[in-house]
Design an enzyme around this catalytic site. Structure first.
Site, PDB file in Angstrom:
ATOM      1  N   LYS A 117       0.847  -1.197   0.000  1.00 38.82           N
ATOM      2  CA  LYS A 117       0.000   0.000   0.000  1.00 38.82           C
ATOM      3  C   LYS A 117       0.884   1.249   0.000  1.00 38.82           C
ATOM      4  CE  LYS A 117      -3.826  -1.984   2.707  1.00 38.82           C
ATOM      5  NZ  LYS A 117      -4.806  -2.460   1.745  1.00 38.82           N
ATOM      6  N   GLU A 205      -2.902   6.745   8.098  1.00 39.39           N
ATOM      7  CA  GLU A 205      -3.684   7.632   7.244  1.00 39.39           C
ATOM      8  C   GLU A 205      -4.638   8.410   8.114  1.00 39.39           C
ATOM      9  OE1 GLU A 205      -5.887   5.286   4.427  1.00 39.39           O
ATOM     10  OE2 GLU A 205      -4.145   4.998   3.149  1.00 39.39           O
ATOM     11  N   HIS A 240     -14.428  -3.676   8.328  1.00 40.09           N
ATOM     12  CA  HIS A 240     -13.806  -3.164   7.104  1.00 40.09           C
ATOM     13  C   HIS A 240     -13.911  -4.148   5.958  1.00 40.09           C
ATOM     14  CE1 HIS A 240     -12.319   0.028   9.603  1.00 40.09           C
ATOM     15  NE2 HIS A 240     -11.679  -0.823  10.360  1.00 40.09           N
ATOM     16  N   ARG A 298      -6.549  -8.089  -9.291  1.00 42.15           N
ATOM     17  CA  ARG A 298      -7.210  -9.379  -9.497  1.00 42.15           C
ATOM     18  C   ARG A 298      -8.665  -9.137  -9.817  1.00 42.15           C
ATOM     19  NH1 ARG A 298     -10.045  -8.906  -4.662  1.00 42.15           N
ATOM     20  NH2 ARG A 298      -8.773  -8.171  -2.946  1.00 42.15           N
TER      21      ARG A 298
END
Ligand code: ADP
Ligand code: ADP
Ligand code: MG
Length: 660
Positions: A117, A205, A240, A298
């Site tokens: 990430k 973040e 999540h 994917r």
């Protein structure tokens, strides 16, 4: 680059879905399976299959070298990885290519660059794709570097979200609301990231409050063309992780669609993306700011909603791109038609914080509904084990608009017969029926906000109890007709009417009954009499009864498994357990024992013998069905005994810690 035979390196619904398109394209197919999956539907549906390994079953589908060997041995020219497992594994994609086979997916290089990430965000920022502000470990991964960076972000930095750079599946994310909690959260995050992903790099973040999860489907070919197939909204999440997804998003207008599409195509071009991929964004609650999250390199679980609104088969496109063909359309050729919604049916208990469930499916059947697509990984009779993800099926409905798609999906879920394993079926029905969902006012906190209307729902079971009692009387009568020797005075007492005692959840309900002849029964619950008349009875495993109760005529479907009777009535389900005639009906739960709620593996033990604990203090961390579960003290006390150690594999119901 051409191939005629495809090995599908996955299981469950996604393996079946890929096999379907291969068949439609006239491609031969090879399935792989673990010892636990020898009789699984994907194995039976392929032209041939190879068993790639003994238990532990979960690891079987990760045995890359063995899978490549199987492809070579069966003469397959390509490997489709599906999602999960090896789909985003750079080394596997590279090894497939090195073996002279085609990997149906992006280049190993693109997988590697998006697998982190941190690296993905840096690259996107360089290409002008908006990202969430935060710290990506640029000046080091130690606590001091994070602390410094967060302090520099100023007082507006909080709340923060800590993520594993190599993370996925919603795992390992932590919200931090105060600077003083940062160090502890980083430490826990590193441990979990290392254990789950083999890499302890973290990023932080800014936590966007009340955001929506909106993602864009992209497709790229080997010639550098990249297009997007519009957005999907996946804001309905727990832990999540997505449960409901739809296309298009009810919150996105033409201008925002244009911005999201452009950002996603820019992201795809930045990595020279080939095959199908998904660019994920969090979008501010006011639908103004969009922030890049990650690229999933994917086919995505929720790809069917895009297929239903664009009319394109994404697996076919992946296979054609892998054969070296150019995209058969340009951006201008693509349109959205109607609306599609997908519901993920999980073996999990929403009333127990979505804890995964295991067991044998005694019924699994969906009604025929216009516009419905069912992508299922299981059939009636299948065992849902701890080895794999608890997703059983995806139920997807298309409609000319959102309201119609929603009505159709709700009709399918209300008519679905899924018994034997606790699922989120009732929860899904409740979400689809909720006015906030129907109005399209979504956010990733939807479930938390509306929890009271979605979980712990109880419906009066008394009608179902009357029906179960009559169904049982009918079976006993039928059995008696076959066994004419059964003494007539078989009932307990010649004077009182017989009575069945049922446990509906925690409630014990006794229902007296008396046959009145011609399919009519008098039923009595707590002195309240209702005549039930059987109008029609259909045979078969999902015994259907049409009944008249008072002046209401209803249709019930009855499934009997041992002492349990499942009644499906008016779009709802009731599980009724027959209580033995002379037993007390009470179940004793020892409040001083912490038991495994399900089979799994012990990851950590947080207490030692002699230690004083408070109520809800974490005792043991258990991993099962790809998730960590923290088991807490049911009440304050002292630890008398710790019966397990990290690494132990435990059975459901096994005692782990004894408190006194
Ligand atoms: P995201 O990674 O953003 O959550 P998806 O919603 O597409 O994206 O979820 C994919 C996840 O499904 C994988 O990360 C993995 O945890 C899980 N998974 C892996 N293999 C399987 C499988 N065979 N069946 C169901 N789910 C799986
Ligand atoms: P994963 O790889 O596990 O899918 P993501 O980065 O895609 O991780 O995030 C998963 C989910 O977590 C998102 O769909 C969203 O609900 C939530 N999330 C992620 N980042 C943020 C953020 N910065 N602010 C608010 N919510 C976020
Ligand atoms: Mg994600």
């Amino acid at each position: 680059m051409t191939f005629h035979k495809v090995l599908v390196a996955n299981r469950g619904e996604i393996a079946r879905r890929i096999l379907r398109t291969c068949r439609a394209m006239g491609l031969e197919t090879v399935a792989i399976c673990s010892e636990a999956d020898l009789r699984a539907p994907h194995v039976l549906e392929a032209d041939e299959a190879v068993c790639i390994g003994p238990p532990p079953a979960a690891e079987s589908y990760l045995r890359g070298a063995r899978i490549i060997e199987a492809a070579l041995a069966t003469g397959a020219g390509a490997i489709h990885p599906g999602y999960g497992f090896l789909s985003e594994n750079e080394a596997f994609a590279r090894a497939v290519g090195d073996a002279g086979l085609v990997f149906v997916g992006p280049t190993p290089d693109a997988i590697a660059r998006m697998g982190s990430k941190i690296a993905a965000k840096r690259l996107m920022a360089e290409h002008g794709v908006p990202i969430v502000p935060g710290y990506d470990g640029r000046d080091g991964q130690d606590d001091a570097a994070f602390l410094g960076a967060v302090t520099a972000m100023g007082p507006g930095a909080f709340p923060l979200l800590i993520k594993a750079s190599a993370g996925g599946g919603g795992k390992g994310m932590r919200i931090v609301r105060r600077l003083e909690d940062l160090s502890a959260a980083l430490q826990a995050g590193r441990r979990e990231a290392l254990a789950s992903f083999g890499d302890d790099a973290l990023l932080v973040e800014k936590y966007i409050e009340n955001p929506r999860h909106i993602e864009v489907q992209i497709l790229g070919d080997a010639r550098g063309n990249v297009v997007h197939l519009f957005e999907r909204e996946c804001s309905i999440q727990r832990r999540h992780q997505k449960i409901l997804e739809e296309a298009p998003s009810p919150g996105v207008d033409a201008a925002l669609r244009e911005r999201l599409g452009a950002a996603a195509v820019a992201a795809g071009k930045a990595i020279g993306y080939r095959s199908a991929g998904t660019v994920e964004f969090v979008v501010d609650g006011d639908l103004k700011g969009i922030h890049f999250l990650e690229v999933n390199t994917r086919l995505q679980v929720e790809h069917p909603v895009t297929e239903l609104v664009t009319g394109h088969d994404l697996v076919r496109l992946q296979l054609e791109i892998a054969m070296g063909r150019p995209l058969p359309f340009t951006q201008a050729d693509l349109r959205i038609q109607g609306h599609a919604i997908e519901a993920r049916l999980y073996a999990e208990d929403p009333d127990q914080d979505f804890l995964p469930q295991t067991g044998r499916l005694v019924a699994f059947d969906f009604p025929e509904v216009e516009g419905l697509r069912l992508d299922a990984g299981v059939r009636a009779g299948d065992e849902v084990s701890i080895h794999y993800d608890p997703m059983l099926a995806k139920v997807i409905a298309w409609g000319s608009d959102r309201a119609e798609a929603n009505r159709r999906l709700l009709a399918a879920l209300r008519g679905a017969l899924v018994h034997g394993v606790t699922t989120n079926l009732r929860f899904l029905r409740a979400v689809l029926g909720h006015p906030a969902w129907q109005s399209g006012a979504l956010s990733t906190h939807f479930i938390a906000e509306h929890k009271h209307a979605l979980v712990g729902l109880t419906v009066d079971p008394r009608r179902a109890v009357r029906i179960a009692t009559v169904a049982r009387a009918l079976t006993i009568d039928a059995a008696r007709a076959l066994l004419p020797d059964l003494p007539l005075g078989w009932r307990n007492s010649r004077f009182a009417d017989p009575e069945e005692r049922w446990l509906a959840g925690d409630t014990l309900i006794a229902c007296g009954h008396r046959a009145l002849g011609q399919g009519r029964f008098l039923t009595r619950i707590a002195g309240d009499d209702v005549v039930v008349e059987v109008l029609h009875q259909s045979a078969g495993p999902t015994n259907e009864l049409v009944l008249k109760l008072g002046d209401a005529i209803c249709r019930a479907r009855i499934v009997v498994a041992g002492e349990t009777t499942y009644v499906h009535l008016a779009g709802d389900d009731f599980r009724l357990d027959l209580v033995p005639r002379f037993a007390s009906g009470e179940r004793k739960v020892d409040s001083g024992t912490c038991q495994a709620p399900m089979p799994g593996k012990v990851i950590a033990v947080r207490v030692v013998p002699g230690q004083a604990v408070e109520a809800n203090q974490p005792l043991v961390v258990l991993e099962a069905m790809k998730m960590e579960h923290t088991l807490e003290a049911p009440a304050a006390g002292t630890v008398a005994e710790v019966l397990v150690a990290p690494g132990d594999v435990v059975q459901g119901g096994q005692d782990l810690v004894i408190l006194k």
